[in-house]
Design a protein around this motif. Structure first.
Motif, PDB file in Angstrom:
ATOM      1  N   ASN A  39       0.908  -1.403  -0.111  1.00  0.00           N
ATOM      2  CA  ASN A  39      -0.018  -0.076  -0.115  1.00  0.00           C
ATOM      3  C   ASN A  39       1.077   1.110   0.145  1.00  0.00           C
ATOM      4  OD1 ASN A  39      -1.524  -2.132   2.043  1.00  0.00           O
ATOM      5  ND2 ASN A  39      -2.779  -1.190   0.501  1.00  0.00           N
ATOM      6  N   VAL A  40       2.033   1.308  -0.662  1.00  0.00           N
ATOM      7  CA  VAL A  40       2.877   2.339  -0.541  1.00  0.00           C
ATOM      8  C   VAL A  40       2.420   3.431  -2.067  1.00  0.00           C
ATOM      9  CG1 VAL A  40       5.318   3.142  -1.329  1.00  0.00           C
ATOM     10  CG2 VAL A  40       4.594   1.174   0.564  1.00  0.00           C
ATOM     11  N   VAL A  41       2.578   4.551  -1.625  1.00  0.00           N
ATOM     12  CA  VAL A  41       2.509   5.627  -2.708  1.00  0.00           C
ATOM     13  C   VAL A  41       4.019   6.291  -2.542  1.00  0.00           C
ATOM     14  CG1 VAL A  41       1.848   7.929  -3.359  1.00  0.00           C
ATOM     15  CG2 VAL A  41       0.096   5.999  -2.586  1.00  0.00           C
ATOM     16  N   GLY A  42       4.775   6.069  -3.512  1.00  0.00           N
ATOM     17  CA  GLY A  42       6.165   6.514  -3.580  1.00  0.00           C
ATOM     18  C   GLY A  42       6.315   8.063  -4.228  1.00  0.00           C
ATOM     19  N   LEU A  43       6.908   8.961  -3.402  1.00  0.00           N
ATOM     20  CA  LEU A  43       7.202  10.393  -3.767  1.00  0.00           C
ATOM     21  C   LEU A  43       8.536  10.715  -3.975  1.00  0.00           C
ATOM     22  CD1 LEU A  43       4.761  11.843  -0.947  1.00  0.00           C
ATOM     23  CD2 LEU A  43       4.043  11.205  -3.481  1.00  0.00           C
ATOM     24  N   TYR A  44       8.642  11.292  -5.322  1.00  0.00           N
ATOM     25  CA  TYR A  44      10.359  11.346  -5.620  1.00  0.00           C
ATOM     26  C   TYR A  44      10.447  13.171  -6.340  1.00  0.00           C
ATOM     27  CZ  TYR A  44       9.133   6.525  -6.022  1.00  0.00           C
ATOM     28  OH  TYR A  44       8.629   5.404  -5.694  1.00  0.00           O
ATOM     29  N   LEU A 478       2.740   6.783   2.749  1.00  0.00           N
ATOM     30  CA  LEU A 478       3.497   7.699   1.716  1.00  0.00           C
ATOM     31  C   LEU A 478       5.130   7.645   1.973  1.00  0.00           C
ATOM     32  CD1 LEU A 478       1.514  10.889   2.107  1.00  0.00           C
ATOM     33  CD2 LEU A 478       1.307   9.576   0.082  1.00  0.00           C
ATOM     34  N   ARG A 479       5.925   7.333   1.111  1.00  0.00           N
ATOM     35  CA  ARG A 479       7.479   7.389   1.312  1.00  0.00           C
ATOM     36  C   ARG A 479       8.065   8.353   0.427  1.00  0.00           C
ATOM     37  NH1 ARG A 479      10.037   3.674  -0.900  1.00  0.00           N
ATOM     38  NH2 ARG A 479      11.921   3.726   0.613  1.00  0.00           N
ATOM     39  N   ARG A 486       2.175   7.460   7.393  1.00  0.00           N
ATOM     40  CA  ARG A 486       1.027   6.469   7.076  1.00  0.00           C
ATOM     41  C   ARG A 486      -0.321   7.358   7.320  1.00  0.00           C
ATOM     42  NH1 ARG A 486       2.314   0.811   8.443  1.00  0.00           N
ATOM     43  NH2 ARG A 486       4.061   0.325   9.239  1.00  0.00           N
ATOM     44  N   ILE A 487      -1.155   7.121   6.073  1.00  0.00           N
ATOM     45  CA  ILE A 487      -2.553   7.683   6.335  1.00  0.00           C
ATOM     46  C   ILE A 487      -3.672   6.870   6.080  1.00  0.00           C
ATOM     47  CG2 ILE A 487      -1.482   9.882   5.805  1.00  0.00           C
ATOM     48  CD1 ILE A 487      -2.478   9.586   2.742  1.00  0.00           C
ATOM     49  N   THR A 488      -4.744   7.251   6.170  1.00  0.00           N
ATOM     50  CA  THR A 488      -5.940   6.519   5.630  1.00  0.00           C
ATOM     51  C   THR A 488      -7.015   7.264   4.849  1.00  0.00           C
ATOM     52  OG1 THR A 488      -6.040   5.196   7.652  1.00  0.00           O
ATOM     53  CG2 THR A 488      -7.855   5.357   6.418  1.00  0.00           C
ATOM     54  N   LEU A 489      -7.420   6.769   3.616  1.00  0.00           N
ATOM     55  CA  LEU A 489      -8.258   7.379   2.912  1.00  0.00           C
ATOM     56  C   LEU A 489      -9.590   6.902   2.971  1.00  0.00           C
ATOM     57  CD1 LEU A 489      -6.129   7.203  -0.339  1.00  0.00           C
ATOM     58  CD2 LEU A 489      -6.110   8.942   1.414  1.00  0.00           C
ATOM     59  N   PRO A 490     -10.543   7.587   3.685  1.00  0.00           N
ATOM     60  CA  PRO A 490     -11.842   6.953   3.757  1.00  0.00           C
ATOM     61  C   PRO A 490     -12.755   6.681   2.282  1.00  0.00           C
ATOM     62  CG  PRO A 490     -11.503   9.082   5.171  1.00  0.00           C
ATOM     63  CD  PRO A 490     -10.328   8.684   4.265  1.00  0.00           C
ATOM     64  N   GLY A 491     -13.451   6.038   2.442  1.00  0.00           N
ATOM     65  CA  GLY A 491     -14.251   5.551   1.168  1.00  0.00           C
ATOM     66  C   GLY A 491     -14.686   6.910   0.625  1.00  0.00           C
ATOM     67  N   GLU A 492     -14.633   6.758  -0.903  1.00  0.00           N
ATOM     68  CA  GLU A 492     -15.256   7.661  -1.549  1.00  0.00           C
ATOM     69  C   GLU A 492     -14.945   9.270  -1.197  1.00  0.00           C
ATOM     70  OE1 GLU A 492     -19.455   6.315  -1.786  1.00  0.00           O
ATOM     71  OE2 GLU A 492     -18.967   6.281  -3.973  1.00  0.00           O
ATOM     72  N   THR A 493     -13.652   9.354  -0.976  1.00  0.00           N
ATOM     73  CA  THR A 493     -13.190  10.577  -0.620  1.00  0.00           C
ATOM     74  C   THR A 493     -12.106  11.405  -1.528  1.00  0.00           C
ATOM     75  OG1 THR A 493     -11.752  10.099   0.949  1.00  0.00           O
ATOM     76  CG2 THR A 493     -13.961  10.576   1.840  1.00  0.00           C
ATOM     77  N   LEU A 494     -11.810  12.658  -1.149  1.00  0.00           N
ATOM     78  CA  LEU A 494     -10.623  13.305  -2.056  1.00  0.00           C
ATOM     79  C   LEU A 494      -9.703  13.634  -0.618  1.00  0.00           C
ATOM     80  CD1 LEU A 494      -9.113  14.908  -4.399  1.00  0.00           C
ATOM     81  CD2 LEU A 494     -10.021  16.798  -3.564  1.00  0.00           C
ATOM     82  N   SER A 495      -8.561  13.375  -0.875  1.00  0.00           N
ATOM     83  CA  SER A 495      -7.479  13.690   0.373  1.00  0.00           C
ATOM     84  C   SER A 495      -6.353  14.400  -0.209  1.00  0.00           C
ATOM     85  CB  SER A 495      -7.107  12.574   0.977  1.00  0.00           C
ATOM     86  OG  SER A 495      -7.934  11.954   2.155  1.00  0.00           O
ATOM     87  N   THR A 496      -6.001  15.422   0.332  1.00  0.00           N
ATOM     88  CA  THR A 496      -4.646  16.254  -0.287  1.00  0.00           C
ATOM     89  C   THR A 496      -3.725  16.145   1.114  1.00  0.00           C
ATOM     90  OG1 THR A 496      -5.475  18.576   0.476  1.00  0.00           O
ATOM     91  CG2 THR A 496      -5.753  17.716  -1.687  1.00  0.00           C
ATOM     92  N   VAL A 497      -2.249  16.239   0.974  1.00  0.00           N
ATOM     93  CA  VAL A 497      -1.502  15.962   1.871  1.00  0.00           C
ATOM     94  C   VAL A 497      -0.329  17.177   1.584  1.00  0.00           C
ATOM     95  CG1 VAL A 497       0.138  14.822   3.176  1.00  0.00           C
ATOM     96  CG2 VAL A 497      -1.789  13.619   2.314  1.00  0.00           C
TER      97      VAL A 497
END
Length: 502
Positions: A39-44, A478-479, A486-497
Motif C-alpha cells: 500500500n505504498v505511494v512513492g514520492l520523488y 507515503l514514502r 501512514r494515512i487512511t483514505l476514507p471511502g469515496e473521498t478526496l484527500s490532499t497532503v
C-alpha cells in the motif's frame, strides 16, 4: 518533516460536504523494525517535470449577467470563491468572442459584415454591459495577475457555409436538428468559414483582441476556434486541420504581427475534446506553423485520453498544454441536460446512460469525482494550465440562448445568493495543494484503487492529491526520501497532503 492531510467527504443522501484535517506523523524509515512494502505511494521530489501555472474559469455573458444581478456584497463573495488566495486563486479567465451558447442571445461585434466589409461598425459595447465590468472586478479582487484567453465560437453568420449537423454532437450535447433553417448560413450548427472571408475574419479577431487590451484586460491567449470539430445547435464552426493551418499562416498570424500582437498574445489550436486532438494538431504543426503556435487547448467531454497528452508532450515539449473547458453535462439538481425521448435514450453513450440511473445528488458527486480524476490525470500527463467552463450558472443550467443547460461549480439562486457545489470544493482543495508555479514531481501508486498526483510547490512544500473512488477505507503509506507517513483514505473521498520541512 511535517504532514497535514485534508479530507473532503460528501453525504449523497443530504448533499452536505464535510471537511476533516489530520496530522499524520512523518517517521524515519531507519527507525522502523521492518520495511513497509504494501500500500505504498512513492514520492520523488528529485524527479521534476512540467510547470503547472494555475487554474481558472470561463466568465461567459451568462456568468457575468448572473453576478451583475447580485448585491455588490454577494457578488464580491462569489467572485472570491474563484479569485484570490481564499478561494481557488484563479490565474486564468476564458472569454468568448461574440456569442456562445452561454450568451443571453446571439450577437456579433459587426451585425452584418456584408454591408460593412471594412468593419467600421465593429463594437464590443455589448461586452461592456456585463462581461468586462465583472471581469475587471474579479481581477481587482485577485491581487495577482490574471491572464485572459479569448475563444471564438463562430465567425459572423454571413461569412459561413450552410450548417453541418453532426449526429454525434446531437447525441452527446442534445439539441434539435430542425431548430434552424438549413438553407441559410447560421451562427449555429457548424458550417465553415468561406475562404474568401479568411482575411476579414483575421482582421475581426485582431480588432477584438485589441479592443479588450484597450479596456485594460490582460489578454495573453487566443484560440483559433472553440471545438473545431463540432457542429452543435449553438454557435459553432467546423475547421479541418488543413483549413485552420491555412487561415493561421496566411491570414491570422500576419494580421497579429502587423498589429504588434504576435509577441503579446499566444495562439492556441484545437480547443476541443482529446480523442481527436493528435490528428488535428499534427496536421497543423507543419513547417513554419509550429513557431506561430504557443500551445494546444483541449476539453474533457469524450473521456480520459490522457495518453494523448503524453504523446503531445513528448513530441512537442516546448508547447503549453491547456485544459480549457469542462462541466457536468446536466442541469444543476437534475440528471440530464434535456428531457430525452425513449428513442433518444437508446442512442446515448454508455457513460451518460449509466448516469441516468443515479439520483441528482449522486450525479453532483459523480461530477466532483470526475473533476478530481481528470485533474489528476491531466497533471500526470503534462498539463500546464487548467480552465473550467462557466464560473456560475443558475438552477436551469443557464440562462442561455439555446435549450437545455449544464452544471457549474457555483449555482446562482433566485434570491441573489449562491451555492458552492461539491465539485467546487474538490477543485478548490486541489488548487490549494497544487499552487501556481508548481512542478509536477514523480509519484508511483501501488494500485488502481488510489489515484494520485504530486507536485513540488514554489514555497518548497510537497503537495499530494489522492482520490479514493472505492467505497472502502484504504490504508496508504507515503514514502519520500527515507521518511514514511501512514494515512487512511476514507471511502469515496478526496484527500490532499501537504508535506513541509520542520
Amino acid at each position: 518533516m511535517k504532514a497535514l492531510q485534508k479530507i473532503i467527504s460528501f453525504n449523497k443522501e443530504t448533499g452536505k460536504v464535510f471537511h476533516e484535517e489530520r496530522n499524520p506523523k512523518m517517521v524515519n524509515e531507519a527507525d522502523l523494525d521492518s520495511q513497509i512494502e504494501s500500500n505504498v505511494v512513492g514520492l520523488y521530489p528529485d524527479y521534476l517535470f512540467q510547470e503547472i501555472e494555475g487554474f481558472g474559469c470561463a466568465m461567459t455573458e451568462t456568468s457575468c449577467y448572473l453576478l451583475s444581478k447580485m448585491t455588490p456584497a454577494n457578488r464580491q463573495e462569489a467572485l472570491k470563491c474563484w479569485f484570490g488566495k481564499g478561494g481557488i486563486n484563479a490565474r486564468f479567465v476564458r472569454i468568448h468572442i461574440d456569442s456562445c451558447d452561454y450568451s443571453l442571445e446571439e450577437y456579433q461585434a459587426v451585425a452584418n459584415p456584408l454591408e460593412d466589409p471594412e468593419l467600421t461598425t465593429f463594437s464590443i459595447s455589448r461586452d461592456r454591459k456585463y462581461i468586462i465590468p465583472v471581469v475587471k472586478e474579479a481581477m481587482e479582487l485577485s491581487g495577482e495577475p490574471v491572464s485572459v484567453l479569448l475563444s471564438p465560437w463562430s465567425p459572423p453568420a454571413q461569412w459561413k457555409t450552410l450548417p453541418e449537423i453532426k449526429k454525434n454532437d446531437v447525441i452527446i450535447y442534445g439539441g434539435k436538428e430542425n431548430s434552424i433553417d438549413p438553407s441559410k448560413p447560421n451562427r449555429c450548427f457548424g458550417g465553415r468559414l468561406k475562404p474568401e472571408y479568411y482575411p476579414s475574419w483575421a482582421k475581426y479577431l485582431v480588432k477584438f483582441v485589441q479592443a479588450y487590451l484597450d479596456e485594460g484586460l490582460n489578454v495573453t491567449m487566443l484560440s483559433v476556434q472553440n471545438e473545431a470539430n463540432a457542429a452543435t445547435d449553438w454557435d459553432s464552426c467546423v475547421w479541418s486541420g488543413e483549413e485552420e493551418r491555412a487561415f493561421l499562416v496566411e491570414h491570422l498570424y500576419p494580421a497579429m504581427r502587423d498589429a504588434g500582437l504576435d509577441k503579446k498574445v499566444g495562439i492556441y489550436i484545437w480547443d476541443h475534446n482529446k480523442e481527436r486532438m493528435i490528428e488535428h494538431i499534427d496536421e497543423m504543426m507543419v513547417g513554419e506553423t509550429a513557431s506561430m503556435i504557443q500551445g494546444f487547448a483541449y476539453h474533457w467531454y469524450t473521456g480520459d485520453h490522457f495518453e494523448a497528452l503524453s504523446l503531445l508532450r513528448g513530441k512537442y515539449p516546448d508547447k503549453i498544454l491547456m485544459h480549457s473547458e469542462s462541466c457536468g453535462l446536466h442541469i444543476p439538481g437534475k440528471v440530464t441536460a434535456f428531457d430525452f425521448s425513449q428513442e433518444d435514450l437508446t442512442k446515448l453513450p454508455p457513460e451518460i446512460a449509466e448516469l441516468m440511473k443515479l439520483s441528482p445528488l449522486e450525479v453532483d458527486f459523480q461530477d466532483a469525482k470526475n473533476y478530481a480524476h481528470d485533474i489528476i490525470g491531466d497533471i500526470n500527463h503534462g498539463m500546464n494550465r487548467w480552465i473550467d467552463w462557466n464560473m456560475i450558472v443558475d438552477r436551469t443550467g443557464g440562462p442561455r440562448h439555446v435549450p437545455g443547460g449544464f452544471a457549474a461549480p457555483i449555482i446562482a439562486e433566485e434570491d441573489g445568493s449562491y451555492t458552492c457545489t461539491v465539485s467546487y470544493e474538490y477543485i478548490r482543495q486541489i488548487a490549494r495543494t497544487v499552487l501556481p508555479g508548481a512542478r509536477r514531481m514523480g509519484i508511483s501508486v501501488y494500485g488502481h484503487d488510489v489515484e494520485g498526483a504530486a507536485v513540488k510547490n514554489p514555497d518548497g512544500t510537497v503537495g499530494v492529491v489522492l482520490l479514493n473512488q472505492t467505497n472502502k477505507e484504504l490504508p496508504v503509506a507515503l514514502r519520500m526520501k527515507g521518511y514514511l507517513c501512514r494515512i487512511t483514505l476514507p471511502g469515496e473521498t478526496l484527500s490532499t497532503v501537504m508535506i513541509t520541512q520542520e
